[in-house]
Design an enzyme around this catalytic site. Structure first.
Site, PDB file in Angstrom:
ATOM      1  N   CYS A 141       0.308   3.476   3.085  1.00 35.90           N
ATOM      2  CA  CYS A 141       0.918   2.877   4.272  1.00 35.90           C
ATOM      3  C   CYS A 141       2.424   3.119   4.289  1.00 35.90           C
ATOM      4  O   CYS A 141       3.014   3.385   5.350  1.00 35.90           O
ATOM      5  CB  CYS A 141       0.630   1.380   4.311  1.00 35.90           C
ATOM      6  SG  CYS A 141      -1.121   0.968   4.370  1.00 35.90           S
TER       7      CYS A 141
ATOM      8  N   CYS B 222       0.841  -1.206   0.000  1.00 32.64           N
ATOM      9  CA  CYS B 222       0.000   0.000   0.000  1.00 32.64           C
ATOM     10  C   CYS B 222       0.874   1.253   0.000  1.00 32.64           C
ATOM     11  O   CYS B 222       1.670   1.459   0.931  1.00 32.64           O
ATOM     12  CB  CYS B 222      -0.914  -0.020   1.228  1.00 32.64           C
ATOM     13  SG  CYS B 222      -1.896   1.477   1.451  1.00 32.64           S
TER      14      CYS B 222
END
Length: 278
Positions: free
Chosen positions: A59, A56
Site C-alpha cells: 500500500c 502495508c
C-alpha cells in the site's frame, strides 16, 4: 514613520500565500476519504476506491501512483477515493477485503474489482478506454448495500469493538489475558441466556404450550355426556321411526298379497262360469 518598501512586499507575499493555501490544500486533498458515514456517496457517479492499511508495504508503494492518478480525476470525470481499513473495519467487511491493497471501480452502484497493473497509466487507460466493461460486476447479493453485507459490516465492527475492549483490559487495566477471556465468556453466556428466553417467549406466543391444549381437551370431555345423551335420544327416535315405517310396509305388502290372491281366484272362477253359459 512610513513603512519601508521591503516590509510591504513581505506583507503582500504573506497575503498571497494565505489566499493560495486553500487551493494548494485542494490539490493535495484530491483523494477523497471514505468512511462508514459517507460510503453511500459511492452509489452515485463513477469512482475508483483503494482499500489500504498504513502498515502495508504494498500500500505504501502504491500511494505515489494513486496520488498522481488522482490529479487526472477531474479530466477523466472519475472520483478517486481511499479507505483505511484499520480505521473503518465496517467497510472492510462490507466490501469483503481479504487482501491489501484492494481497488474497486464503481459506476452508478455497480462495483467491479480491479485486478490489473497498478500504475498511473494503467489506471488512466482503465477509465478512458472503459476497460471496466469487460469485468463482471459484483452480484447484488454481495453488493455493499445488501442485507448480507450490512450484516457482515456489523460483524466486523463488533469484532473490532471486542478487540478494543481486550486491549483496554490487558494494557490499560493490566489485567491478565485469561481474565479478559473469562469476562468475554461470561458476557457470551449471559447474552445467550437472554436470547434463549426471548426465543422461548416468541415460540410460546406462536405455538401455545400443551397445558392449554389439555385444558381444552378436559373441557370437551366434560361436555361429552350431555352431547352423548342427546345423540342417544336421537338414535332412539330414529329406531322408532324405522319400526313404524317397517310395520307400514308389512301391512301394505300383506294387503297387496290378499288383493292378488282374490284376483287369481276370480280369474279361476270366471272361465267356469263362461263354460256353463255355453
Amino acid at each position: 514613520m512610513a513603512p519601508s518598501r521591503s516590509s510591504l512586499l513581505t506583507l503582500i507575499v504573506l497575503l498571497l500565500l494565505l489566499c493560495g493555501t486553500p487551493r494548494i490544500q485542494g490539490l493535495w486533498r484530491q483523494v477523497r476519504i471514505i468512511t462508514d458515514k459517507n460510503w453511500k456517496d459511492l452509489l452515485e457517479g463513477e469512482w475508483m476506491i483503494e482499500f489500504y492499511a498504513p502498515w502495508c508495504p504494498a500500500c505504501q508503494n502504491l500511494q505515489p501512483e494513486w496520488e498522481d492518478f488522482a490529479k487526472w480525476g477531474k479530466d477523466l470525470g472519475v472520483n478517486i477515493a481511499k479507505v483505511d481499513v484499520t480505521e473503518q473495519p465496517g467497510l472492510s467487511g462490507r466490501f469483503i477485503i481479504t487482501a491489501l491493497p484492494t481497488i474497486y471501480h464503481c459506476r452508478n452502484g455497480e462495483f467491479r474489482r480491479y485486478q490489473g497493473p497498478r500504475t498511473k497509466e494503467d489506471f488512466i487507460n482503465f477509465i478512458s478506454d472503459k476497460e471496466w466493461k469487460s469485468i463482471e460486476p459484483v452480484s447484488s447479493w454481495f453488493g455493499p448495500g445488501s442485507f448480507l453485507m450490512s450484516s457482515m459490516s456489523a460483524l466486523f465492527q463488533l469484532s473490532m469493538w471486542i478487540r478494543t475492549c481486550h486491549n483496554y483490559f490487558t494494557e490499560d487495566l493490566k489485567m491478565p489475558i485469561w481474565g479478559s477471556y473469562a469476562i468475554f465468556a461470561l458476557a457470551t453466556l449471559f447474552l445467550g441466556l437472554i436470547l434463549g428466553l426471548i426465543m422461548v417467549f416468541v415460540a410460546d406466543f406462536i405455538c401455545p404450550s400443551k397445558k392449554n391444549k389439555s385444558q381444552q381437551y378436559s373441557y370437551s370431555k366434560k361436555a361429552l355426556p350431555e352431547s352423548a345423551h342427546l345423540f342417544k335420544k336421537l338414535e332412539q327416535e330414529q329406531e322408532v321411526d324405522e319400526e313404524n315405517h317397517s310395520d307400514d310396509e308389512l301391512e301394505n305388502h300383506s294387503s297387496r298379497k290378499d288383493f292378488s290372491q282374490t284376483a287369481m281366484r276370480q280369474r279361476i272362477v270366471n272361465p267356469l262360469s263362461v263354460v256353463d253359459k255355453f
